[in-house]
Design an enzyme around this catalytic site. Structure first.
Site, mmCIF file in Angstrom:
data_model
loop_
_atom_site.group_PDB
_atom_site.id
_atom_site.type_symbol
_atom_site.label_atom_id
_atom_site.label_comp_id
_atom_site.label_asym_id
_atom_site.label_seq_id
_atom_site.Cartn_x
_atom_site.Cartn_y
_atom_site.Cartn_z
ATOM 1 N N ASP A 1 -9.455 -3.568 -5.946
ATOM 2 C CA ASP A 1 -8.605 -2.627 -5.220
ATOM 3 C C ASP A 1 -8.686 -1.265 -5.894
ATOM 4 O OD1 ASP A 1 -6.213 -1.207 -4.208
ATOM 5 O OD2 ASP A 1 -5.606 -3.167 -3.436
ATOM 6 N N SER B 1 0.843 -1.198 0.000
ATOM 7 C CA SER B 1 0.000 0.000 0.000
ATOM 8 C C SER B 1 0.878 1.248 0.000
ATOM 9 C CB SER B 1 -0.959 -0.045 1.191
ATOM 10 O OG SER B 1 -1.965 0.929 1.061
ATOM 11 N N HIS C 1 -8.390 -4.484 -1.037
ATOM 12 C CA HIS C 1 -7.140 -3.954 -0.505
ATOM 13 C C HIS C 1 -6.818 -4.537 0.871
ATOM 14 C CE1 HIS C 1 -4.012 -0.842 -0.807
ATOM 15 N NE2 HIS C 1 -4.166 -0.638 0.489
#
Length: 315
Positions: free
Chosen positions: A257, A160, A287
């Site tokens: 995502d 991320s 995610h």
């Protein structure tokens, strides 16, 4: 078909386990978001099985003071590969004690992991975050003999925001003539401050990293550059115009995502620039879900994708 209908049936229930309040806090009240994130991390650490990996916390010199790091050392002979790990958290929250991931890297790959506690927004911007990560990388390379690391097998990686820092650090390290890197591991990296893609518009789910909270995070991370044409590629790697000369890469993302399309585009551009690049896209994954429900079959598949990729590179 709705966002929820596109989730893999085995992990779909997990979308309701996340707290919308935590994502709201990250965007609107970072100190509260950090408290909630650290509490979640401690709860998750308590559930991890025993490990032979040695975990040590220390500090190293940084550009503006000491930088906390956590070292994950697997048993076995040295020298071994080394991974500089940058945690996720939207550049706003998170901590270097990223045990679930770092222990698994150390165990599966047999590498030492150095996880860096880089400075966070809004108190700092990307300039300080990148500076801390670059200092940690140089320390790792300079201390390779002491650490038992093979200097030719040093990788950088993150998930991320940590994946975004990985991309930005690879560019910064190239431009600054830093240590040679064997690999860059980008797990659903946060690299595009515009989110002007189909997936960037689709993900408005309040219980996952969504469009609204992401824009708030970018505003804090970029500071005065937010909303301008002058955003640095070291902050948002999708802005980079020259991707040549970067280390081999692995980009991993799920189809559900927010970052899907920007990640796929970045991987394709790396390939076009002559960078050896693997791109793995997992159907129905949102995610961070492979960490939330680690025993689910699709979660294991995703984690094995990045574990095996790193092992091939530096194991």
């Amino acid at each position: 078909m709705s966002f929820y209908d596109k989730l893999d049936p085995e992990i779909a229930h997990a979308i309701h386990h996340n707290l919308a309040e935590r994502y709201i806090a990250i965007g609107d009240d970072p100190p509260k978001g950090r408290e909630m994130t650290i509490a979640n991390n401690r709860e998750a650490r308590a559930k991890l099985p025993p490990t032979d990996v040695t975990i040590a916390e220390r500090t190293i010199p940084g550009p503006d003071g000491e930088i906390p790091i956590v070292i994950y050392q697997p048993p076995g002979p040295a020298p071994r590969g080394g991974l500089l790990w940058m945690h996720g958290g939207g550049y706003i929250v998170g901590e270097a004690r990223d045990d679930a991931r770092c222990i698994e890297f150390a165990e599966f790959v047999g590498c030492m992991v150095v996880s860096v506690d880089y400075r966070l927004a809004p108190e700092s911007t990307y300039k300080e975050s990148i500076a801390d990560c670059f200092a940690a990388l140089n320390w790792m390379a300079d201390s390779s003999d002491e650490l038992g690391i093979d200097g030719e097998r040093i990788a950088i990686g993150g998930g991320s925001a940590g994946g975004g820092l990985t991309a930005g650090l690879a560019l910064y390290n190239r431009d600054q003539g830093g240590p040679d890197l064997a690999y860059q591991l980008m797990i659903y990296p946060m690299i595009d401050d515009t989110h002007d893609t189909p997936s960037g518009h689709e993900d408005t789910c309040p219980t996952t990293w969504n469009r609204d909270v992401s824009f708030k995070a970018w505003r804090m991370y970029l500071g005065d550059e937010y909303g301008t044409d002058n955003v640095s590629p070291y902050a948002a790697a999708a802005r980079a115009t020259d991707l040549t000369g970067l280390p081999p890469a692995l980009v991993i993302v799920g189809t559900q995502d927010l970052f899907r399309d920007e990640n796929i585009d970045y991987a394709q551009r790396l390939m076009a620039a002559g960078v050896p690049t693997d791109l793995l896209v997992y159907a129905g994954m949102f995610h961070g879900v492979e960490i939330h429900v680690p025993e689910a079959t699709p979660s294991k598949r995703m984690r094995m994708g990045y574990l095996s990729g790193l092992k091939r590179a530096i194991g």
